[in-house]
Enzyme design. Structure first.
Site, mmCIF file in Angstrom:
data_model
loop_
_atom_site.group_PDB
_atom_site.id
_atom_site.type_symbol
_atom_site.label_atom_id
_atom_site.label_comp_id
_atom_site.label_asym_id
_atom_site.label_seq_id
_atom_site.Cartn_x
_atom_site.Cartn_y
_atom_site.Cartn_z
ATOM 1 N N GLU A 83 2.298 28.189 -61.226
ATOM 2 C CA GLU A 83 1.440 29.375 -61.259
ATOM 3 C C GLU A 83 2.228 30.674 -61.346
ATOM 4 O O GLU A 83 1.651 31.739 -61.598
ATOM 5 C CB GLU A 83 0.525 29.382 -60.033
ATOM 6 C CG GLU A 83 -0.535 28.290 -60.089
ATOM 7 C CD GLU A 83 -1.362 28.176 -58.826
ATOM 8 O OE1 GLU A 83 -0.966 28.789 -57.813
ATOM 9 O OE2 GLU A 83 -2.397 27.497 -58.849
ATOM 10 N N GLU A 114 9.861 8.462 -52.386
ATOM 11 C CA GLU A 114 10.255 9.402 -51.331
ATOM 12 C C GLU A 114 11.363 8.850 -50.437
ATOM 13 O O GLU A 114 11.976 9.599 -49.673
ATOM 14 C CB GLU A 114 9.051 9.775 -50.471
ATOM 15 C CG GLU A 114 8.534 8.669 -49.574
ATOM 16 C CD GLU A 114 7.440 9.181 -48.638
ATOM 17 O OE1 GLU A 114 7.641 9.074 -47.413
ATOM 18 O OE2 GLU A 114 6.403 9.680 -49.123
#
Length: 272
Positions: A83, A114
């Site tokens: 963004e 992860e």
């Protein structure tokens, strides 16, 4: 590493028998829990301030900001980074979100990604990170190996490190130069850290990127003067910003905006 059951994010919910509650009761319960999130964020504003100030110093010297995380935390980093270009008109490589398992993990979970303590640094090395850069590890639990390994290697390479976690005294916070620990407590659904923890992380990331960009001069007054003109709504918003700034009519403001590509440049290049 702390046992999973010792983490506040894994502690039992304050609400039970959820399957027997009405929709309104569920909504009220979640809303009640969510009200505690901005309170928790308020308590760590000094930690956020310290991190932002150090990031700004480095970015003024040509540095970049990287987010690393897995699962929900990784996705939030990717969202915040993605963004920045449309909002502030910066290049796509100034703020970069990296998620364990690669971009495909944004939509679909990649099993055990992860848990790879080496991969985050490999992912960062692809961008040739240097001592002007900053790396923020995002992990609700504060114990994600992918994030810990990445921050450790970043430290060894002289890169500024920070983190956003939702448990106190975590492994991730221990290796970050500038830890931000937003402790929000039990989730509405026990252990579902996409809820309060995710909301807290989103709020903190909003603060970090927005404050950094303002400090870098990407906002004038309270306006996004460098925003990308990527749709009709933004063109109209930008046109009205130009109108108000230099007191001209809509058609001329729009002409200037489209000619120069940003509110800032339209205003700077206007000649009466």
């Amino acid at each position: 590493m702390a046992d999973l059951l010792e983490l506040s994010t894994e502690s039992s919910s304050n609400h039970d028998n959820l399957e027997n509650k009405s929709v309104m009761e569920l909504l009220q319960g979640m809303n009640q829990e969510d009200r505690s999130v901005p309170v928790a964020v308020d308590k760590v504003l000094p930690q956020i301030e310290a991190l932002v100030q150090e990031i700004v110093k480095r970015m003024k010297n040509g540095g970049r900001l990287f987010y690393i995380g897995a699962g929900t935390s990784g996705r939030l980093g990717v969202v915040d980074a993605s963004e920045c270009p449309p909002t502030f008109g910066v290049s796509h490589d100034l703020v970069v979100g990296i998620i364990a398992g690669g971009d495909s993990a944004i939509r679909k979970a990649v099993e055990f990604a992860e848990d790879d303590v080496e991969q985050a640094w490999k992912d960062l090395e692809a961008y040739q990170v240097n001592s002007n850069d900053s790396v923020i590890g995002i992990a609700a639990s504060g114990r994600t190996p992918y994030v810990i390994g990445g921050l450790q290697k970043a430290n060894e390479s002289g890169v500024l490190t920070g983190c956003v976690v939702c448990n106190a005294g975590s492994g991730v916070a221990a290796v970050a130069n500038y830890p931000v620990e937003v402790v929000v407590g039990p989730e509405f659904i026990t252990g579902s850290t996409r809820l309060k923890s995710g909301t807290a992380q989103k709020l903190v990331l909003n603060m970090i990127s927005t404050a950094v960009m303002i400090q870098l001069g990407k906002v004038k007054g309270n306006k996004m003067v460098d925003m990308q003109l990527s749709n009709d709504k933004l063109v109209e918003r930008g046109t009205r910003m130009v109108m108000n700034e230099i007191n001209i009519d809509f058609d001329l403001a729009k002409k200037l905006l489209l000619e120069h590509g940003s509110v800032r440049k339209a205003v700077e290049n206007y000649k009466e």
